[in-house]
Design an enzyme around this catalytic site. Structure first.
Site, PDB file in Angstrom:
ATOM      1  CG  HIS A  48      45.640   5.701  37.971  1.00  0.00           C
ATOM      2  ND1 HIS A  48      45.031   4.571  37.483  1.00  0.00           N
ATOM      3  CD2 HIS A  48      46.981   5.503  37.831  1.00  0.00           C
ATOM      4  CE1 HIS A  48      45.957   3.733  37.061  1.00  0.00           C
ATOM      5  NE2 HIS A  48      47.147   4.263  37.264  1.00  0.00           N
ATOM      6  CB  CYS A  92      47.088   4.818  33.975  1.00  0.00           C
ATOM      7  SG  CYS A  92      48.280   3.492  34.159  1.00  0.00           S
ATOM      8  CG  ASN A 124      48.244   0.853  37.833  1.00  0.00           C
ATOM      9  OD1 ASN A 124      47.269   0.986  37.094  1.00  0.00           O
ATOM     10  ND2 ASN A 124      49.325   1.605  37.739  1.00  0.00           N
TER      11      ASN A 124
END
Ligand SMILES: CC(C)(COP(=O)(O)OP(=O)(O)OC[C@H]1O[C@@H](n2cnc3c(N)ncnc32)[C@H](O)[C@@H]1OP(=O)(O)O)[C@@H](O)C(=O)NCCC(=O)NCCS
Length: 373
Positions: A300, A160, A330
């Site tokens: 994020h 990520c 996500n």
């Protein structure tokens, strides 16, 4: 702060010959003639080189998977997912739609915004943990799809955190005069590696892509600094065991679910909050910026509770945060890239604003970047 660790495909670069300058002459002046921020790169003599983001774009697949639909697949509820994560729905790529397709569409949109033709692109970096195939790189597949035939390309694996890692790498190539135009893409088809029977993980992730065109452009600052970090001692918190050299695909590896991502949720949560706070503070410190000076914080997009905990620790106000995870969940390396595009498109960010991006992911990896838009 630990040094960063990530894996990339084959690439080569010339090392920049850097000279130290006596003072920060390049910091842009405010009307009162005081520098708006410290430019951490100003101590090096880049002879006017800058790394601007001249265009952004994103793409998400058409299919929406809502929490209510997920509740028909596993033992969960819209109420549980919403209160624990903030996610309401996510996008799922079609069977014949791959990471390179998502990335290529985002790239085309970013190039269009930048006014740059595919032939002008000199390097393509694709950050992803879900490449179309182990090799060739997804970057090469994107290169073909968008017709950027002059570009070199490689994939970058920092989970990520990949998009921030990609921005920093692109910047190094630009400041060293190796390239003038670099395309950085974060793209994921996480639905391909999610165990749709595991309620601990399947509710969290989605598919999508975001892209940015980075260029040397006079009279702008662009990417001011990027912090990258990693801690491989905690690699077992979030991983996919199968498919690599350690555990190639076998009947047994497939049967035992080794080709799905696995996560230790609570520990990942704690580490994410700590690492994102530290990385963001380090990036701000380098630019001698107070959090109040940041117009837009793009964290994020993993979990609303992680975002709120980081924001509270940084002393940020809710209106500084850009959040879109309720729509997408996500999307790993694509997460902040999509958010940046949407923040710009929706007017949350205007030219000249300061942006703080902060990320965290498997590895463990983390990063933060300060950008003058
Ligand atoms: C996954 C996460 C949302 C779980 O929230 P949590 O507050 O830690 O969960 P809790 O410990 O309160 O609850 C766990 C319980 O909920 C259950 N549960 C897990 N997923 C569930 C779901 N989708 N629906 C309903 N119940 C669920 C578990 O089975 C467990 O039940 P048990 O107590 O009977 O064993 C949270 O840990 C998290 O977000 N972690 C970080 C994940 C992340 O962002 N990863 C990517 C980083 S890049």
């Amino acid at each position: 702060m630990a040094h960063a660790v990530f894996s990339i495909g084959r690439c080569s670069s010339r090392l920049a010959a850097l000279e130290v300058q006596p003072n920060d002459a390049s910091a842009r002046m405010s009307p009162s003639s005081t520098p708006r921020f410290k430019n951490p790169r100003a101590k090096y003599n880049f002879q006017g080189r800058t790394c601007s983001i001249s265009g952004v774009g994103s793409y998400v697949p058409a299919k929406v998977l809502t929490n209510a639909e997920l509740a028909k697949m596993v033992d969960t509820s819209d109420e549980w997912i919403t209160t624990r994560t903030g996610i309401r729905e996510r996008r799922i790529a079609a069977r014949n739609e791959f990471t390179s397709d998502l990335g290529a569409e985002a790239a085309v949109r970013a190039l269009r915004q930048a006014g740059v033709s595919p032939e002008q692109v000199e390097l393509i970096i694709v950050a992803t943990i879900t490449p179309d195939m182990p090799f060739p790189s997804t970057a090469c597949l994107v290169q073909k799809k968008i017709g950027a035939h002059r570009a070199a390309g490689f994939d970058l694996e920092a989970a990520c955190s990949g998009f921030i890692y990609g921005l920093e790498i692109a910047q190094q190539f630009i400041m060293s005069r190796t390239y003038d135009t670099v395309l950085v893409i974060g793209a994921e088809k996480l639905s391909a590696i999610v165990d749709w029977k595991d309620r601990n993980t399947c509710v969290l992730f989605g598919d999508g892509a975001g892209a940015a065109v980075l260029q040397n452009r006079p009279n702008s600052h662009g990417l001011l600094t990027a912090v990258m970090g990693a801690d491989g001692r905690k690699a077992d918190l979030l991983f996919m065991a199968g498919g690599g050299s350690r555990c190639p695909a076998t009947m047994e590896s497939v049967a035992s679910g080794m080709h799905y991502l696995r996560m230790e949720g609570k520990e990942t949560f704690k580490n994410a909050v700590q690492a994102m706070q530290t990385a963001a503070e380090e990036a701000l410190r380098r630019c001698e910026l107070d959090i109040t000076r940041i117009k837009c914080i793009i964290p994020h997009q993993a979990n609303r509770r992680i975002i709120d905990a980081v924001a509270e620790r940084l002393g940020a106000k809710p209106e500084q945060l850009f959040v879109n995870l309720h729509k997408y969940g996500n999307t790993s390396a694509a997460s902040v890239a999509i958010a940046l595009d949407e923040a710009v498109a929706s007017g949350h960010v205007q030219r000249g604003d300061l942006i703080l991006m902060v990320v965290f992911g498997a590895g463990l990896t983390w990063g933060a970047a300060v950008i003058e838009w």
